[in-house]
Design a protein around this motif. Structure first.
Motif, PDB file in Angstrom:
ATOM      1  N   LEU A  20    -152.722  31.521  43.861  1.00  0.00           N
ATOM      2  CA  LEU A  20    -152.607  30.086  43.736  1.00  0.00           C
ATOM      3  C   LEU A  20    -153.595  29.575  42.688  1.00  0.00           C
ATOM      4  CD1 LEU A  20    -151.096  27.736  45.099  1.00  0.00           C
ATOM      5  CD2 LEU A  20    -153.065  27.473  46.572  1.00  0.00           C
ATOM      6  N   PHE A  21    -153.092  28.799  41.738  1.00  0.00           N
ATOM      7  CA  PHE A  21    -153.913  28.215  40.690  1.00  0.00           C
ATOM      8  C   PHE A  21    -154.054  26.725  40.949  1.00  0.00           C
ATOM      9  CE2 PHE A  21    -153.226  32.193  38.774  1.00  0.00           C
ATOM     10  CZ  PHE A  21    -154.090  32.332  37.711  1.00  0.00           C
ATOM     11  N   LEU A  22    -154.760  26.046  40.087  1.00  0.00           N
ATOM     12  CA  LEU A  22    -154.982  24.614  40.212  1.00  0.00           C
ATOM     13  C   LEU A  22    -153.650  23.874  40.215  1.00  0.00           C
ATOM     14  CD1 LEU A  22    -157.370  22.627  40.346  1.00  0.00           C
ATOM     15  CD2 LEU A  22    -157.168  22.362  37.904  1.00  0.00           C
ATOM     16  N   TYR A  23    -153.562  22.789  40.939  1.00  0.00           N
ATOM     17  CA  TYR A  23    -152.370  21.955  41.090  1.00  0.00           C
ATOM     18  C   TYR A  23    -151.226  22.689  41.784  1.00  0.00           C
ATOM     19  CZ  TYR A  23    -154.859  19.265  37.563  1.00  0.00           C
ATOM     20  OH  TYR A  23    -155.814  18.580  36.878  1.00  0.00           O
ATOM     21  N   LYS A  28    -149.778  34.721  37.591  1.00  0.00           N
ATOM     22  CA  LYS A  28    -150.325  36.076  37.647  1.00  0.00           C
ATOM     23  C   LYS A  28    -151.843  36.019  37.604  1.00  0.00           C
ATOM     24  CE  LYS A  28    -146.389  38.270  37.454  1.00  0.00           C
ATOM     25  NZ  LYS A  28    -145.893  39.101  38.507  1.00  0.00           N
ATOM     26  N   ILE A  29    -152.462  36.886  38.376  1.00  0.00           N
ATOM     27  CA  ILE A  29    -153.916  36.862  38.549  1.00  0.00           C
ATOM     28  C   ILE A  29    -154.654  37.228  37.254  1.00  0.00           C
ATOM     29  CG2 ILE A  29    -154.197  39.227  39.365  1.00  0.00           C
ATOM     30  CD1 ILE A  29    -155.932  36.280  40.929  1.00  0.00           C
ATOM     31  N   HIS A  30    -154.033  37.985  36.357  1.00  0.00           N
ATOM     32  CA  HIS A  30    -154.724  38.398  35.125  1.00  0.00           C
ATOM     33  C   HIS A  30    -154.928  37.237  34.164  1.00  0.00           C
ATOM     34  CE1 HIS A  30    -151.157  38.393  32.491  1.00  0.00           C
ATOM     35  NE2 HIS A  30    -150.510  38.819  33.552  1.00  0.00           N
ATOM     36  N   LYS A  31    -154.256  36.103  34.376  1.00  0.00           N
ATOM     37  CA  LYS A  31    -154.437  34.926  33.520  1.00  0.00           C
ATOM     38  C   LYS A  31    -155.646  34.089  33.922  1.00  0.00           C
ATOM     39  CE  LYS A  31    -149.617  34.474  32.269  1.00  0.00           C
ATOM     40  NZ  LYS A  31    -148.481  33.577  32.157  1.00  0.00           N
ATOM     41  N   ALA A  32    -156.217  34.371  35.078  1.00  0.00           N
ATOM     42  CA  ALA A  32    -157.350  33.581  35.577  1.00  0.00           C
ATOM     43  C   ALA A  32    -158.644  33.989  34.888  1.00  0.00           C
ATOM     44  CB  ALA A  32    -157.495  33.780  37.079  1.00  0.00           C
ATOM     45  N   LEU A  43    -158.585  29.358  38.137  1.00  0.00           N
ATOM     46  CA  LEU A  43    -158.528  28.448  36.997  1.00  0.00           C
ATOM     47  C   LEU A  43    -158.171  29.202  35.727  1.00  0.00           C
ATOM     48  CD1 LEU A  43    -161.837  26.549  37.713  1.00  0.00           C
ATOM     49  CD2 LEU A  43    -159.549  25.683  38.123  1.00  0.00           C
ATOM     50  N   GLU A  44    -157.345  28.584  34.908  1.00  0.00           N
ATOM     51  CA  GLU A  44    -157.030  29.087  33.578  1.00  0.00           C
ATOM     52  C   GLU A  44    -157.982  28.427  32.590  1.00  0.00           C
ATOM     53  OE1 GLU A  44    -152.939  27.764  33.615  1.00  0.00           O
ATOM     54  OE2 GLU A  44    -152.295  29.856  33.674  1.00  0.00           O
ATOM     55  N   PRO A  45    -158.071  28.945  31.366  1.00  0.00           N
ATOM     56  CA  PRO A  45    -158.961  28.322  30.373  1.00  0.00           C
ATOM     57  C   PRO A  45    -158.656  26.848  30.125  1.00  0.00           C
ATOM     58  CG  PRO A  45    -158.204  30.442  29.590  1.00  0.00           C
ATOM     59  CD  PRO A  45    -157.461  30.164  30.848  1.00  0.00           C
ATOM     60  N   GLU A  50    -159.927  20.970  30.721  1.00  0.00           N
ATOM     61  CA  GLU A  50    -159.396  19.702  31.214  1.00  0.00           C
ATOM     62  C   GLU A  50    -160.338  19.063  32.226  1.00  0.00           C
ATOM     63  OE1 GLU A  50    -155.755  18.237  34.062  1.00  0.00           O
ATOM     64  OE2 GLU A  50    -155.520  20.079  32.923  1.00  0.00           O
ATOM     65  N   LYS A  51    -160.881  19.850  33.132  1.00  0.00           N
ATOM     66  CA  LYS A  51    -161.784  19.346  34.160  1.00  0.00           C
ATOM     67  C   LYS A  51    -163.236  19.260  33.688  1.00  0.00           C
ATOM     68  CE  LYS A  51    -158.880  18.815  37.499  1.00  0.00           C
ATOM     69  NZ  LYS A  51    -158.635  17.519  38.076  1.00  0.00           N
ATOM     70  N   GLN A  52    -163.517  19.765  32.489  1.00  0.00           N
ATOM     71  CA  GLN A  52    -164.852  19.754  31.881  1.00  0.00           C
ATOM     72  C   GLN A  52    -165.892  20.415  32.789  1.00  0.00           C
ATOM     73  OE1 GLN A  52    -165.592  15.669  30.854  1.00  0.00           O
ATOM     74  NE2 GLN A  52    -164.093  15.692  29.201  1.00  0.00           N
ATOM     75  N   CYS A  53    -165.511  21.569  33.356  1.00  0.00           N
ATOM     76  CA  CYS A  53    -166.403  22.291  34.273  1.00  0.00           C
ATOM     77  C   CYS A  53    -167.676  22.758  33.578  1.00  0.00           C
ATOM     78  CB  CYS A  53    -165.681  23.495  34.871  1.00  0.00           C
ATOM     79  SG  CYS A  53    -164.281  23.051  35.900  1.00  0.00           S
TER      80      CYS A  53
END
Length: 64
Positions: A20-23, A28-32, A43-45, A50-53
């Motif tokens: 599960l990703f944001l929203y 796929k887990i390799h994109k996190a 989270l993805e890049p 977007e969230k300015q983490c």
């Protein structure tokens, strides 16, 4: 009208290595690149920018 809805149910062999990703997105887990302990999602890049983490120095972000 029939849309394919992905799920993370146990035993579903087609959705292995998905999380599960944001929203509520299922990807796929390799994109996190990070995990949010507060929201319990990956989270993805583009989500991090977007969230300015990084700018806020978010204490809930963990690098994967």
């Amino acid at each position: 009208m029939n849309k394919k809805r992905e799920t993370i149910r146990k035993g579903n062999k087609l959705c292995r290595n998905t999380e599960l990703f944001l929203y509520g997105r299922i990807r796929k887990i390799h994109k996190a690149v990070a995990y949010c302990k507060l929201h319990k999602c990956y989270l993805e890049p583009k989500n991090i920018t977007e969230k300015q983490c990084n700018k806020k120095k978010c204490k809930y972000k963990e690098e994967v």
